[in-house]
Design an enzyme around this catalytic site. Structure first.
Site, PDB file in Angstrom:
ATOM      1  CB  VAL A   1      -0.944   0.011   1.217  1.00  0.00           C
ATOM      2  CG1 VAL A   1      -1.802   1.283   1.205  1.00  0.00           C
ATOM      3  CG2 VAL A   1      -1.840  -1.226   1.212  1.00  0.00           C
ATOM      4  CE  LYS A   2       3.302   4.216  -5.174  1.00  0.00           C
ATOM      5  NZ  LYS A   2       3.395   4.415  -6.644  1.00  0.00           N
TER       6      LYS A   2
END
Length: 219
Positions: free
Chosen positions: A85-86
């Site tokens: 997850v960015k």
């Protein structure tokens, strides 16, 4: 290396090369590829990447508040254990990144522009931190030196966080950074197509083909 795209045709063309560890995306890439920024659409995109051999898939959470970033991040992480997850390197983003890291979610802090932000990312437990090389240069900064300094910080802190260099504009930049100690990159399809190109290589390949056509190498 990672392939930076949300375009299915580009994935199908370039992932079979076997040189990419994974795929990275962001909301801008989704918009260009006309892919909705939704959990369902990202699930389908990730499934395609994995089917083509990708070992990781990075996609960005969204929201303006910490709880929104975390909630969307949890839903993205639950799509597959190979999803990273960015999270943007904002005040809310770092809080969200820390919370998700504590939950065991794999996190990449993104839109990194300054070496001190790497220290913040390491402290938040990020698995990756993504500096934007090209955009730093566009802003008048020495992006190459900043990225090298970021890598030195990670090495000096003996951290497992990886500096994921993004916004690379040409193959030469990648080669220079690799020679200076950087080892993790995400590149556009345009740059990916340049990785095998060299005029002398093409000349040699043409010479080889001429010999083969002449029957010298035939059985």
């Amino acid at each position: 290396m990672f392939l930076d795209t949300a375009n299915l045709n580009e994935m199908a063309e370039l992932l079979p090369l076997g040189i990419f560890y994974g795929v990275t995306t962001n909301p801008l890439l989704l918009e260009r590829a006309k892919v909705p920024c939704s959990h369902h659409a990202l699930q389908d995109l990730a499934a395609t990447a994995f089917a083509l051999g990708s070992k990781e898939f990075m996609c960005q959470t969204w929201g303006t508040k910490v709880d929104e970033l975390v909630d969307n991040g949890i839903r993205l992480a639950n799509l597959d254990s190979r999803v990273v997850v960015k999270v943007p390197l904002t005040f809310a983003g770092i809080e969200a990144a820390s919370m998700m890291s504590n939950l065991g979610i794999r996190v990449c802090t993104t839109a990194c522009y300054s070496p001190h932000q790497v220290i913040t990312s390491v402290s938040a437990g990020a698995e990756y931190v993504a500096p934007y090389l090209g955009r730093m240069n566009d802003a008048g900064r020495d992006g190459m030196q900043s990225v090298v300094d970021m890598q030195k910080i990670v090495d000096g802190m003996r951290s497992k966080t990886r500096v994921l260099v993004a916004s690379i504009r040409d193959a030469d930049q990648l080669a220079v950074l690799a020679a200076r100690g950087c080892n993790t990159f995400t590149i556009s399809p345009k740059v990916a197509r340049l990785l095998t190109e060299d005029e002398l290589t093409m000349d040699a390949a043409t010479d080889f083909a001429k010999v083969e056509e002449g029957g010298f190498g035939s059985s």
